[in-house]
Design a protein around this motif. Structure first.
Motif, mmCIF file in Angstrom:
data_model
loop_
_atom_site.group_PDB
_atom_site.id
_atom_site.type_symbol
_atom_site.label_atom_id
_atom_site.label_comp_id
_atom_site.label_asym_id
_atom_site.label_seq_id
_atom_site.Cartn_x
_atom_site.Cartn_y
_atom_site.Cartn_z
ATOM 1 N N UNK A 138 -6.618 -2.463 -4.936
ATOM 2 C CA UNK A 138 -6.346 -1.133 -4.395
ATOM 3 C C UNK A 138 -5.813 -1.211 -2.972
ATOM 4 N N UNK A 139 -6.457 -2.005 -2.143
ATOM 5 C CA UNK A 139 -6.022 -2.085 -0.755
ATOM 6 C C UNK A 139 -4.715 -2.844 -0.605
ATOM 7 N N UNK A 140 -4.424 -3.742 -1.547
ATOM 8 C CA UNK A 140 -3.100 -4.352 -1.549
ATOM 9 C C UNK A 140 -2.015 -3.319 -1.803
ATOM 10 N N UNK A 141 -2.267 -2.397 -2.744
ATOM 11 C CA UNK A 141 -1.283 -1.343 -3.007
ATOM 12 C C UNK A 141 -1.156 -0.395 -1.815
ATOM 13 N N UNK A 142 -2.262 -0.129 -1.136
ATOM 14 C CA UNK A 142 -2.195 0.757 0.029
ATOM 15 C C UNK A 142 -1.437 0.096 1.180
ATOM 16 N N UNK A 143 -1.551 -1.215 1.302
ATOM 17 C CA UNK A 143 -0.780 -1.930 2.323
ATOM 18 C C UNK A 143 0.711 -1.833 2.027
ATOM 19 N N UNK A 144 1.079 -2.010 0.751
ATOM 20 C CA UNK A 144 2.485 -1.860 0.369
ATOM 21 C C UNK A 144 2.952 -0.427 0.584
ATOM 22 N N UNK A 145 2.081 0.536 0.293
ATOM 23 C CA UNK A 145 2.429 1.937 0.513
ATOM 24 C C UNK A 145 2.699 2.203 1.990
ATOM 25 N N UNK A 146 1.900 1.601 2.873
ATOM 26 C CA UNK A 146 2.113 1.775 4.311
ATOM 27 C C UNK A 146 3.479 1.246 4.724
ATOM 28 N N UNK A 147 3.857 0.082 4.174
ATOM 29 C CA UNK A 147 5.178 -0.469 4.480
ATOM 30 C C UNK A 147 6.283 0.460 3.988
ATOM 31 N N UNK A 148 6.080 1.046 2.800
ATOM 32 C CA UNK A 148 7.063 1.986 2.273
ATOM 33 C C UNK A 148 7.180 3.239 3.117
ATOM 34 N N UNK A 149 6.065 3.738 3.617
ATOM 35 C CA UNK A 149 6.112 4.916 4.482
ATOM 36 C C UNK A 149 6.824 4.619 5.798
ATOM 37 N N UNK A 150 6.587 3.415 6.332
ATOM 38 C CA UNK A 150 7.301 3.024 7.542
ATOM 39 C C UNK A 150 8.803 2.993 7.321
ATOM 40 N N UNK A 151 9.236 2.441 6.171
ATOM 41 C CA UNK A 151 10.662 2.415 5.851
ATOM 42 C C UNK A 151 11.209 3.828 5.663
ATOM 43 N N UNK A 152 10.400 4.696 5.057
ATOM 44 C CA UNK A 152 10.842 6.074 4.861
ATOM 45 C C UNK A 152 11.056 6.791 6.191
ATOM 46 N N UNK A 153 10.176 6.551 7.157
ATOM 47 C CA UNK A 153 10.349 7.168 8.470
ATOM 48 C C UNK A 153 11.598 6.632 9.168
ATOM 49 N N UNK A 154 11.896 5.373 8.996
ATOM 50 C CA UNK A 154 13.075 4.802 9.628
ATOM 51 C C UNK A 154 14.369 5.325 9.014
ATOM 52 N N UNK A 155 14.350 5.672 7.730
ATOM 53 C CA UNK A 155 15.544 6.171 7.032
ATOM 54 C C UNK A 155 15.420 7.659 6.715
ATOM 55 N N UNK A 156 14.745 8.380 7.553
ATOM 56 C CA UNK A 156 14.450 9.787 7.278
ATOM 57 C C UNK A 156 15.693 10.672 7.256
#
Length: 305
Positions: A190-208
């Protein structure tokens, strides 16, 4: 975080990990106890690849770390409580008449859930840091506000699902329905998926201001999809005999639409603006959470899904 990928920092990380594992093993040996539900606290075969990685450079170092984690995972899943009891008895026989007499120590489910939940909270906090870090260096505009709000609401929904309506950070899991070693495994995934989700959110903010690259979109959507799969798996784990059976219609109605939506965005959402992608994922998590809100928790456990 500057220099984190440099060899000397990786060596320091591996050495620190080794020292902590060996110190933990020594502490358990001196206590005269054998932990029944968490064998890697005393099983140190998994540190061998980490030791070898100190003298290795490049991608091979990461493969060695993965091998060490795989050994630990195998030890966790293959060592049953009965086997640990037999090992403790064998040690008692081998050391008869000596000072060391091993006794079995068990995990307290309440304390375990609280500790694992705290770790999940830290992971979610790091996800918030990802959002704040990007926003702090950007010019504020409406797109930034909407993207940041969507990311924050997504993390709040996951916090609710994992920590309020789950156990040990695992969504929909109930206390004491699984052995602690399996709880630890689900917690890790679960926490591995949440870590990947955090990376995805960071990328989303950069390409907003545009469209999210395919890789970033898949990291975001696939991690949330795995999270919903875990939520389904945890919900169908049989509970105590006195507990009501699983209400399959309500369970599938609450968890399958979010899973289908997140997968659909990953497959077909290439032309969507980044903010729309994140808001659709907020809607998916919100739908999953809606069933919990409609039926409050009873008797301190998640509602009978």
């Amino acid at each position: 975080m500057a220099g984190v990928h440099e060899g000397k920092h990786q060596q320091a990380f591996a050495i620190t990990y080794l020292l902590l594992r060996l110190a933990a093993r020594r502490a358990w040996r001196r206590s005269g106890k054998m932990l029944e539900d968490w064998p890697i606290g005393q099983f140190t075969a998994g540190v061998t690849p980490w030791f070898a990685s100190i003298r290795v450079d490049g991608p091979a170092r990461y493969w060695l770390w993965a091998a060490g984690l795989a050994i630990d995972l195998w030890a966790t899943l293959s060592s049953s409580a009965s086997k640990r009891r037999a090992d403790a008895e064998a040690h008692r026989s081998d050391r008869a008449g000596r000072s060391l007499n091993l006794t079995l120590a068990q995990v307290d489910p309440v304390h375990l859930g609280e500790r694992l939940g705290l770790f999940t909270l830290i992971v979610l906090g790091e996800s918030v840091v990802q959002l704040v870090d990007v926003a702090s260096d950007a010019d504020w505009d409406r797109t930034l506000e909407l993207s940041g709000l969507a990311g924050f609401l997504l993390l709040v929904a996951i916090w609710q699902l994992s920590l309020v309506h789950g156990y040990g950070g695992v969504p929909n899991l109930r206390e004491s329905v699984l052995p602690p070693r399996l709880v630890l495994f689900l917690h890790c995934v679960t926490n591995g998926t949440l870590t990947a989700l955090a990376a995805g959110l960071g990328a989303a903010m950069e390409h907003r201001h545009g469209q999210l690259p395919a890789g970033g979109r898949w990291v975001l959507c696939a991690s949330l999809s795995v999270y919903f799969v875990i939520a389904v798996a945890a919900a169908i784990v049989p509970g105590p005999a006195a507990q009501a059976p699983v209400a399959w219609g309500r369970l599938l109605g609450r968890l399958l639409p979010p899973l289908a939506l997140s997968l659909a965005i990953g497959l077909f959402g290439g032309g969507l603006p980044t903010a729309v992608v994140v808001w659709l994922l907020v809607a998916a998590a919100g739908w999953s959470l809606l069933g919990h809100i409609a039926r409050p928790m009873r008797a301190g456990l998640p509602d009978d899904v």
